[in-house]
Design a protein around this motif. Structure first.
Motif, PDB file in Angstrom:
ATOM      1  N   GLN A   1       0.983  -9.161   1.081  1.00  0.00           N
ATOM      2  CA  GLN A   1       1.376  -7.940   1.786  1.00  0.00           C
ATOM      3  C   GLN A   1       0.291  -7.483   2.750  1.00  0.00           C
ATOM      4  N   LEU A   2      -0.970  -7.568   2.331  1.00  0.00           N
ATOM      5  CA  LEU A   2      -2.064  -7.163   3.207  1.00  0.00           C
ATOM      6  C   LEU A   2      -2.153  -8.068   4.427  1.00  0.00           C
ATOM      7  N   ASN A   3      -1.954  -9.354   4.229  1.00  0.00           N
ATOM      8  CA  ASN A   3      -1.965 -10.277   5.365  1.00  0.00           C
ATOM      9  C   ASN A   3      -0.897  -9.905   6.391  1.00  0.00           C
ATOM     10  N   ALA A   4       0.286  -9.519   5.914  1.00  0.00           N
ATOM     11  CA  ALA A   4       1.355  -9.117   6.830  1.00  0.00           C
ATOM     12  C   ALA A   4       0.962  -7.860   7.606  1.00  0.00           C
ATOM     13  N   LYS A   5       0.321  -6.921   6.931  1.00  0.00           N
ATOM     14  CA  LYS A   5      -0.136  -5.706   7.603  1.00  0.00           C
ATOM     15  C   LYS A   5      -1.189  -6.031   8.652  1.00  0.00           C
ATOM     16  N   LEU A   6      -2.096  -6.941   8.310  1.00  0.00           N
ATOM     17  CA  LEU A   6      -3.169  -7.277   9.248  1.00  0.00           C
ATOM     18  C   LEU A   6      -2.664  -8.061  10.453  1.00  0.00           C
ATOM     19  N   ASP A   7      -1.517  -8.709  10.310  1.00  0.00           N
ATOM     20  CA  ASP A   7      -0.895  -9.326  11.486  1.00  0.00           C
ATOM     21  C   ASP A   7      -0.539  -8.246  12.510  1.00  0.00           C
ATOM     22  N   ALA A   8      -0.078  -7.086  12.013  1.00  0.00           N
ATOM     23  CA  ALA A   8       0.213  -5.967  12.914  1.00  0.00           C
ATOM     24  C   ALA A   8      -1.080  -5.407  13.505  1.00  0.00           C
ATOM     25  N   TYR A   9      -2.142  -5.348  12.697  1.00  0.00           N
ATOM     26  CA  TYR A   9      -3.451  -4.924  13.206  1.00  0.00           C
ATOM     27  C   TYR A   9      -3.876  -5.826  14.371  1.00  0.00           C
ATOM     28  N   GLU A  10      -3.654  -7.119  14.230  1.00  0.00           N
ATOM     29  CA  GLU A  10      -4.042  -8.060  15.286  1.00  0.00           C
ATOM     30  C   GLU A  10      -3.350  -7.714  16.595  1.00  0.00           C
ATOM     31  N   VAL A  11      -2.075  -7.357  16.516  1.00  0.00           N
ATOM     32  CA  VAL A  11      -1.331  -6.959  17.714  1.00  0.00           C
ATOM     33  C   VAL A  11      -1.927  -5.683  18.311  1.00  0.00           C
ATOM     34  N   LEU A  12      -2.165  -4.679  17.461  1.00  0.00           N
ATOM     35  CA  LEU A  12      -2.718  -3.417  17.943  1.00  0.00           C
ATOM     36  C   LEU A  12      -4.084  -3.610  18.597  1.00  0.00           C
ATOM     37  N   LEU A  13      -4.922  -4.410  17.950  1.00  0.00           N
ATOM     38  CA  LEU A  13      -6.289  -4.588  18.431  1.00  0.00           C
ATOM     39  C   LEU A  13      -6.397  -5.578  19.586  1.00  0.00           C
TER      40      LEU A  13
ATOM     41  N   ALA B   1      -3.510   6.403  13.858  1.00  0.00           N
ATOM     42  CA  ALA B   1      -4.402   5.368  13.328  1.00  0.00           C
ATOM     43  C   ALA B   1      -4.863   5.700  11.917  1.00  0.00           C
ATOM     44  N   ALA B   2      -5.142   6.979  11.662  1.00  0.00           N
ATOM     45  CA  ALA B   2      -5.559   7.395  10.319  1.00  0.00           C
ATOM     46  C   ALA B   2      -4.440   7.170   9.316  1.00  0.00           C
ATOM     47  N   SER B   3      -3.213   7.407   9.742  1.00  0.00           N
ATOM     48  CA  SER B   3      -2.062   7.170   8.866  1.00  0.00           C
ATOM     49  C   SER B   3      -1.895   5.682   8.582  1.00  0.00           C
ATOM     50  N   ILE B   4      -2.179   4.854   9.572  1.00  0.00           N
ATOM     51  CA  ILE B   4      -2.116   3.401   9.376  1.00  0.00           C
ATOM     52  C   ILE B   4      -3.082   2.976   8.270  1.00  0.00           C
ATOM     53  N   GLU B   5      -4.295   3.484   8.327  1.00  0.00           N
ATOM     54  CA  GLU B   5      -5.274   3.126   7.288  1.00  0.00           C
ATOM     55  C   GLU B   5      -4.809   3.566   5.912  1.00  0.00           C
ATOM     56  N   LEU B   6      -4.277   4.779   5.831  1.00  0.00           N
ATOM     57  CA  LEU B   6      -3.891   5.355   4.543  1.00  0.00           C
ATOM     58  C   LEU B   6      -2.679   4.662   3.928  1.00  0.00           C
ATOM     59  N   THR B   7      -1.735   4.242   4.770  1.00  0.00           N
ATOM     60  CA  THR B   7      -0.474   3.706   4.235  1.00  0.00           C
ATOM     61  C   THR B   7      -0.333   2.194   4.344  1.00  0.00           C
ATOM     62  N   ASN B   8      -1.008   1.583   5.307  1.00  0.00           N
ATOM     63  CA  ASN B   8      -0.835   0.143   5.536  1.00  0.00           C
ATOM     64  C   ASN B   8      -2.048  -0.708   5.186  1.00  0.00           C
ATOM     65  N   PHE B   9      -3.145  -0.058   4.799  1.00  0.00           N
ATOM     66  CA  PHE B   9      -4.332  -0.812   4.416  1.00  0.00           C
ATOM     67  C   PHE B   9      -4.822  -0.439   3.025  1.00  0.00           C
ATOM     68  N   ASP B  10      -5.086   0.848   2.823  1.00  0.00           N
ATOM     69  CA  ASP B  10      -5.704   1.285   1.569  1.00  0.00           C
ATOM     70  C   ASP B  10      -4.923   0.885   0.314  1.00  0.00           C
ATOM     71  N   PRO B  11      -3.593   1.046   0.251  1.00  0.00           N
ATOM     72  CA  PRO B  11      -2.895   0.706  -0.997  1.00  0.00           C
ATOM     73  C   PRO B  11      -3.110  -0.737  -1.429  1.00  0.00           C
ATOM     74  N   PHE B  12      -3.215  -1.639  -0.469  1.00  0.00           N
ATOM     75  CA  PHE B  12      -3.353  -3.061  -0.781  1.00  0.00           C
ATOM     76  C   PHE B  12      -4.803  -3.428  -1.070  1.00  0.00           C
TER      77      PHE B  12
ATOM     78  N   GLY C   1     -10.840 -16.471  11.176  1.00  0.00           N
ATOM     79  CA  GLY C   1     -10.628 -16.821  12.575  1.00  0.00           C
ATOM     80  C   GLY C   1      -9.177 -16.816  12.990  1.00  0.00           C
ATOM     81  N   THR C   2      -8.278 -16.648  12.029  1.00  0.00           N
ATOM     82  CA  THR C   2      -6.850 -16.628  12.370  1.00  0.00           C
ATOM     83  C   THR C   2      -6.454 -15.332  13.068  1.00  0.00           C
ATOM     84  N   ARG C   3      -7.270 -14.320  12.955  1.00  0.00           N
ATOM     85  CA  ARG C   3      -7.014 -13.042  13.638  1.00  0.00           C
ATOM     86  C   ARG C   3      -8.280 -12.643  14.401  1.00  0.00           C
ATOM     87  N   PRO C   4      -8.496 -13.194  15.560  1.00  0.00           N
ATOM     88  CA  PRO C   4      -9.758 -12.963  16.277  1.00  0.00           C
ATOM     89  C   PRO C   4     -10.012 -11.502  16.628  1.00  0.00           C
ATOM     90  N   ASN C   5      -8.970 -10.743  16.924  1.00  0.00           N
ATOM     91  CA  ASN C   5      -9.179  -9.340  17.285  1.00  0.00           C
ATOM     92  C   ASN C   5      -9.550  -8.500  16.072  1.00  0.00           C
TER      93      ASN C   5
END
Length: 216
Positions: free
Chosen positions: A143-155, A102-113, A191-195
């Protein structure tokens, strides 16, 4: 003497450390470093932080450490027995691995964007480095929106990114994530990503963030 936190009160990374200190109920003294006067680039400062960045900490015994995420891990480990539990027990290999994932996800899939958007829309014009490049903003947002789509699945399967207990991996998102809302980029509360929205409301409602959101 209490732990000293050298940083700029409103810097994202300084507040990242401050919120961890609040979570663990660790008293600290903020020693202001004025970024507007380039104090972080002074010869004296760079003997402590050779990259000329904030923050760094100094403990009572003289131990020094920089890099906000490293400081966060250190504080959470050293003060494991007080405050809120925000790291799994290191002897629990599976949950520790899930935390590191999860920490790696934040560092590589959230922070850069998120940090890239902050640079374009806030820091770049503020520092006189030119006007915001709206094409770059659009690209980073996409790009961030695409990453957050994956967050929605995880959460959708767990309350937090590393499972059903909050960890540093969740908290590390907050300073730059909060800047997105200020910039009018509503990707975390939409509201498009409720989780994602549920998770974001949860972690930003914590007393630790409420205590430092306006300055460490």
């Amino acid at each position: 003497m209490v732990l000293k936190l050298y940083g700029f009160p409103l810097s994202t990374c300084t507040r990242r450390v401050a919120l961890v200190l609040k979570e663990k109920n660790v008293p600290y003294e903020l020693v202001p470093v004025d970024l507007t006067k380039n104090e972080h680039k002074s010869a004296e400062f760079m003997t402590k932080q050779p990259f000329g960045q904030v923050p760094y900490i100094v403990e009572e015994d003289g131990f020094q450490l920089y890099e906000s995420r490293a400081i966060g891990r250190y504080i959470a480990l050293k003060y494991a027995g007080q405050g809120n539990k925000i790291l799994p027990d290191p002897s629990d290999f599976k949950n520790t691995a899930l935390f590191e994932q999860a920490a790696s996800i934040e560092l590589t899939n959230f922070d850069p964007f998120a940090s890239g958007l902050a640079f374009e829309k806030v820091f770049k014009p503020r520092k006189g480095l030119g006007e915001t490049n709206e094409e770059v903003v659009a690209s980073l947002t996409k790009q961030l929106n695409a990453k957050l789509d994956a967050y929605e699945v995880l959460l959708s399967t767990s309350k937090y990114l590393a499972g059903d207990e909050v960890t540093l991996a969740d908290l590390f998102h907050i300073p730059y994530g909060a800047m997105l809302g200020v910039m009018g980029i509503d990707v975390l509360e939409s509201g498009t990503r409720p989780n994602v929205a549920r998770w974001w409301k949860d972690i930003t409602s914590r007393p630790s963030w409420q205590a430092v959101k306006n300055g460490a």
